[in-house]
Design an enzyme around this catalytic site. Structure first.
Site, mmCIF file in Angstrom:
data_model
loop_
_atom_site.group_PDB
_atom_site.id
_atom_site.type_symbol
_atom_site.label_atom_id
_atom_site.label_comp_id
_atom_site.label_asym_id
_atom_site.label_seq_id
_atom_site.Cartn_x
_atom_site.Cartn_y
_atom_site.Cartn_z
ATOM 1 N N THR A 160 0.840 -1.192 0.000
ATOM 2 C CA THR A 160 0.000 0.000 0.000
ATOM 3 C C THR A 160 0.875 1.242 0.000
ATOM 4 O O THR A 160 1.898 1.277 0.686
ATOM 5 C CB THR A 160 -0.833 -0.005 1.306
ATOM 6 N N VAL B 246 -12.623 -5.235 2.710
ATOM 7 C CA VAL B 246 -12.059 -3.883 2.767
ATOM 8 C C VAL B 246 -10.966 -3.905 3.829
ATOM 9 O O VAL B 246 -11.163 -4.450 4.917
ATOM 10 C CB VAL B 246 -13.152 -2.846 3.131
ATOM 11 N N GLY B 247 -9.825 -3.324 3.526
ATOM 12 C CA GLY B 247 -8.714 -3.313 4.477
ATOM 13 C C GLY B 247 -8.670 -2.043 5.302
ATOM 14 O O GLY B 247 -9.669 -1.329 5.444
ATOM 15 N N ASP B 248 -7.505 -1.775 5.841
ATOM 16 C CA ASP B 248 -7.321 -0.610 6.712
ATOM 17 C C ASP B 248 -7.150 0.696 5.932
ATOM 18 O O ASP B 248 -7.430 1.778 6.454
ATOM 19 C CB ASP B 248 -6.074 -0.806 7.589
ATOM 20 N N GLY C 201 -4.037 -5.401 6.721
ATOM 21 C CA GLY C 201 -4.942 -4.368 7.210
ATOM 22 C C GLY C 201 -5.777 -4.771 8.400
ATOM 23 O O GLY C 201 -6.100 -3.938 9.254
HETATM 24 N N1 GLY Z 1 -2.981 -2.478 4.029
HETATM 25 C C1 GLY Z 1 -3.688 -2.824 2.890
HETATM 26 C C2 GLY Z 1 -4.726 -3.832 3.092
HETATM 27 O O1 GLY Z 1 -4.672 -4.620 4.012
HETATM 28 O O2 GLY Z 1 -5.639 -3.862 2.301
#
Ligand code: GLY
Length: 329
Positions: free
Chosen positions: A191, A220-222, A245
């Site tokens: 990311t 959906v991630g962080d 995430g």
């Molecule tokens: N940090 C990106 C995700 O986990 O989607």
């Protein structure tokens, strides 16, 4: 591959940058509130981002050096990676979910605490710019899925196929075994989170990703979650995250790091404490990577990660380079 190659090739050229921020930031335990007039350091524009996305920080610097805002700098900076089809973790060319769809998450946050985000967005190359439109053109903060896509078209974004020949082939290969594993430091969690300070001393941040490769459809991630993948408080500093995430969300990682800086920790110390909190919830678990990046109001930076391999890119008046982070393991 691109990131690893760069780290290998850049060790000598960036040695000073690698050493300096860590030494400086660890010593500084003052909060913004405790700085006296004589302590105030001159404003120094700066752009930092996760990993070695040097084209992104270069673009952000182009904006900052002519007096542009931190908000424009972070948006335009991360857009470079969103448009780069060889970057298979962000924007167009990102790896798809397990159903073969590229779904993007992004957010942006300004000096006044305004923020916007999009989650599970398909067919749009620049989710960060849609997130900015959400922030500026609607009374909302997060738009998801089909609603976010419809809003993007209304705002003039064009529909594009985000799957490339390369990611399509990799997906076809993946389907043969359909393994779903989080793997340390592999290239599927890179990311881009970016933080910048402009000539006025104002801070902004942006974060954008295609998320975990071959994630469950709808995941959906962080990265688009304000407080998890990104947080900015113009009185204190900003933080952003990369990696798995789910673990960042469980600790509201970026908000935690900004609050630790408010309490007097340096960006470096705050990132280290952020990772320690995550590891405490995951005792004995080593099979994931997280990297945190933080900046404070004085322009000091810090980064820390679970496993060796994370670094961040930094561009300020003293130069442009890559800073290799220390790690928990
Ligand atoms: N940090 C990106 C995700 O986990 O989607």
């Amino acid at each position: 591959m691109k990131r690893r190659k760069f780290l290998k090739n850049s060790t000598t050229g960036t040695a000073a940058l690698v050493a300096t921020p860590l030494m400086v930031s660890c010593k500084n335990e003052k909060t913004t509130a405790s700085l006296s007039e004589s302590d105030q350091v001159p404003i120094k524009p700066i752009a930092v981002c996760t990993w070695n996305f040097q084209n992104a920080t270069a673009k952000a610097w182009d904006v900052l050096k002519i007096g542009g805002s931190a908000l424009d700098a972070v948006e335009q900076g991360v857009m470079v990676e969103e448009a780069d089809v060889t970057n298979e973790t962000v924007g167009k060319g990102g790896r798809p979910d397990r159903d073969g769809h590229v779904t993007l998450d992004a957010c942006i946050m300004d000096k006044d605490g305004n923020c916007g985000a999009v989650v599970y967005l398909k067919n749009i190359t620049h989710p960060v710019s849609v997130a900015r439109k959400v922030m500026e053109e609607t009374p909302h903060i997060i738009l998801a899925g089909k609603g976010a896509e419809k809003f993007a078209y209304e705002q003039g974004f064009k529909k594009e196929d985000l799957l490339t020949e390369s990611t399509r082939k990799q997906y076809e290969e993946w389907k043969k075994t359909s393994k779903y594993e989080t793997t340390i430091n592999i290239e599927n969690h890179d990311t881009i989170g970016m933080l910048a300070i402009d000539k006025n001393g104002d801070i902004a941040g942006a974060c954008t990703t295609s998320g975990m490769a071959y994630k469950v459809a709808g995941r959906v991630g962080d990265s688009p979650i304000i407080g998890a993948g990104l947080y900015v408080d113009n009185e204190v500093g900003g933080a952003t995250a990369t990696g798995v995430g789910e673990e960042v969300i469980r600790t509201v990682g970026s908000f935690l790091i900004v609050e630790l800086m408010r309490q007097g920790k340096s960006p470096q110390e705050a990132c280290e404490e952020g990772v320690r909190r995550i590891m405490k919830k995951n005792e004995g678990r080593e099979d994931f990577q997280i990297g945190f990046l933080a900046i404070n109001k004085q322009g000091e930076t810090g980064g820390y990660c679970v496993h060796p391999g994370f670094s961040y890119q930094k561009y300020d008046p003293s130069g442009h380079g890559n800073v290799v982070s220390n790690s928990f393991y």
